[in-house]
Scaffold this motif. Structure first.
Motif, mmCIF file in Angstrom:
data_model
loop_
_atom_site.group_PDB
_atom_site.id
_atom_site.type_symbol
_atom_site.label_atom_id
_atom_site.label_comp_id
_atom_site.label_asym_id
_atom_site.label_seq_id
_atom_site.Cartn_x
_atom_site.Cartn_y
_atom_site.Cartn_z
ATOM 1 N N GLY A 83 0.805 -1.209 0.000
ATOM 2 C CA GLY A 83 0.000 0.000 0.000
ATOM 3 C C GLY A 83 0.841 1.262 0.000
ATOM 4 O O GLY A 83 2.070 1.213 -0.108
ATOM 5 N N PRO A 84 0.214 2.437 0.139
ATOM 6 C CA PRO A 84 0.934 3.715 0.099
ATOM 7 C C PRO A 84 1.852 3.891 1.309
ATOM 8 O O PRO A 84 1.485 3.558 2.434
ATOM 9 C CB PRO A 84 -0.190 4.759 0.104
ATOM 10 C CG PRO A 84 -1.430 4.006 -0.268
ATOM 11 C CD PRO A 84 -1.247 2.614 0.222
ATOM 12 N N GLN A 85 3.052 4.418 1.057
ATOM 13 C CA GLN A 85 3.984 4.770 2.123
ATOM 14 C C GLN A 85 4.719 6.045 1.713
ATOM 15 O O GLN A 85 4.928 6.305 0.523
ATOM 16 C CB GLN A 85 4.985 3.642 2.391
ATOM 17 C CG GLN A 85 4.354 2.344 2.872
ATOM 18 C CD GLN A 85 5.373 1.400 3.487
ATOM 19 O OE1 GLN A 85 6.203 1.799 4.295
ATOM 20 N NE2 GLN A 85 5.309 0.132 3.101
ATOM 21 N N GLU A 86 5.145 6.799 2.704
ATOM 22 C CA GLU A 86 5.892 8.027 2.435
ATOM 23 C C GLU A 86 7.330 7.717 2.050
ATOM 24 O O GLU A 86 7.946 8.425 1.244
ATOM 25 C CB GLU A 86 5.866 8.934 3.668
ATOM 26 C CG GLU A 86 6.563 10.275 3.494
ATOM 27 C CD GLU A 86 5.859 11.202 2.515
ATOM 28 O OE1 GLU A 86 6.496 12.169 2.064
ATOM 29 O OE2 GLU A 86 4.670 10.954 2.196
ATOM 30 N N ARG A 87 7.878 6.619 2.601
ATOM 31 C CA ARG A 87 9.282 6.267 2.366
ATOM 32 C C ARG A 87 9.478 4.798 2.687
ATOM 33 O O ARG A 87 8.840 4.253 3.601
ATOM 34 C CB ARG A 87 10.175 7.140 3.261
ATOM 35 C CG ARG A 87 11.657 6.754 3.261
ATOM 36 C CD ARG A 87 12.386 7.502 4.383
ATOM 37 N NE ARG A 87 13.768 7.035 4.498
ATOM 38 C CZ ARG A 87 14.821 7.769 4.209
ATOM 39 N NH1 ARG A 87 14.686 9.013 3.794
ATOM 40 N NH2 ARG A 87 16.045 7.276 4.345
ATOM 41 N N ILE A 88 10.391 4.159 1.953
ATOM 42 C CA ILE A 88 10.813 2.802 2.278
ATOM 43 C C ILE A 88 12.329 2.729 2.171
ATOM 44 O O ILE A 88 12.945 3.414 1.353
ATOM 45 C CB ILE A 88 10.164 1.738 1.358
ATOM 46 C CG1 ILE A 88 10.351 2.088 -0.127
ATOM 47 C CG2 ILE A 88 8.718 1.535 1.689
ATOM 48 C CD1 ILE A 88 9.849 1.011 -1.063
ATOM 49 N N ASP A 89 12.937 1.900 3.025
ATOM 50 C CA ASP A 89 14.388 1.737 3.063
ATOM 51 C C ASP A 89 14.729 0.282 2.778
ATOM 52 O O ASP A 89 14.255 -0.622 3.476
ATOM 53 C CB ASP A 89 14.929 2.159 4.426
ATOM 54 C CG ASP A 89 14.667 3.634 4.699
ATOM 55 O OD1 ASP A 89 15.414 4.476 4.168
ATOM 56 O OD2 ASP A 89 13.699 3.941 5.436
ATOM 57 N N LEU A 90 15.570 0.076 1.771
ATOM 58 C CA LEU A 90 15.868 -1.267 1.275
ATOM 59 C C LEU A 90 17.372 -1.515 1.262
ATOM 60 O O LEU A 90 18.173 -0.569 1.294
ATOM 61 C CB LEU A 90 15.314 -1.451 -0.145
ATOM 62 C CG LEU A 90 13.900 -0.933 -0.421
ATOM 63 C CD1 LEU A 90 13.581 -1.036 -1.900
ATOM 64 C CD2 LEU A 90 12.881 -1.708 0.404
ATOM 65 N N SER A 91 17.752 -2.776 1.179
ATOM 66 C CA SER A 91 19.156 -3.129 0.967
ATOM 67 C C SER A 91 19.226 -4.379 0.104
ATOM 68 O O SER A 91 18.351 -5.249 0.172
ATOM 69 C CB SER A 91 19.884 -3.354 2.301
ATOM 70 O OG SER A 91 19.369 -4.485 2.972
#
Length: 235
Positions: A83-91
């Motif tokens: 769903g909608p998110q303001e930010r995501i952090d991945l690696s």
């Protein structure tokens, strides 16, 4: 009298026949239950893995832009939902560009032994809200703070240091036409790290990786292109 005697005889025969069929019915029920239990035992590991791991990829919207994100690449538990998110952090591991394995517990006694070269590329995706695009910032903002001197490597990568006292003091700007622009901290007590940004519709993608990787900058630029395509390619 004859009628009563016949009824009693019929009742005894019926009772005898019902008891005679009871044993096969019970045996059949036991066999059916055993078969069901055996099939359930064979299938149970598959059900358990699926329910525990959840979906392999999550559809996540950032800045009204849809990304197809591998679940295992999400770094923060609170972001682990679709769903909608303001930010995501991945690696992602480098150069395989796969989600990393689950982190292992490291005790204080093992900290020095655990210090290994960084083998991951980190990616943050955030809604830009119509802020200045990264490529415009590189062309119009950064030059105001750069030294006049520059170094051109044999493989086509240009390095220009930022002026001391500027907002980017202690950093260098690396660029190569057409597909790389990275702002990097210098090597010190901690390894130098680079930051490279690009815009995809309503979201800005910020890649972070070790400065030492720039010795193979073409491979790094290609990795960022491939990750962008994997997360937001044509569907």
């Amino acid at each position: 009298m004859t009628f009563i005697t016949s009824a009693q005889t019929l009742a005894r025969v019926t009772t005898k026949d019902w008891r005679g069929h009871l044993l096969p019915i019970v045996l059949g029920g036991i066999m059916a239950a055993a078969a069901l239990a055996f099939v359930s035992y064979l299938l149970w590991p598959t059900w358990e893995v699926d329910s525990a791991s959840g979906p392999a990829r999550l559809p996540i919207s950032v800045g009204s832009t849809l990304f197809n994100v591998p679940s295992a690449s999400i770094r923060m538990k609170i972001q682990h939902h679709s769903g909608p998110q303001e930010r995501i952090d991945l690696s992602f591991t480098y150069p395989a560009l796969q989600p990393p394995d689950a982190p292992k517990h490291v005790s204080a006694a093992d900290v020095e032994d655990a210090m290994q070269p960084i083998d991951r590329i980190f990616l943050s995706i955030a809604a830009h809200h119509d802020s200045l695009a990264p490529e415009i910032r590189v062309r119009t903002i950064f030059p105001r703070y750069l030294e006049q001197t520059q170094t051109l490597s044999e493989d086509g990568l240009t390095m220009r240091p930022f002026r001391e006292g500027s907002p980017y003091s202690g950093e260098d700007l690396f660029s190569a036409v057409p597909n790389l622009a990275a702002r990097c901290t210098r090597e010190a007590s901690t390894p130098g790290m680079c930051l490279s940004e690009r815009r995809v519709e309503g979201a800005d993608l910020t890649f972070r990786f070790p400065r030492s990787w720039l010795s193979q900058w073409r491979e790094v630029a290609d990795a960022m292109d491939r990750l962008t395509q994997q997360l937001h390619g044509s569907r």
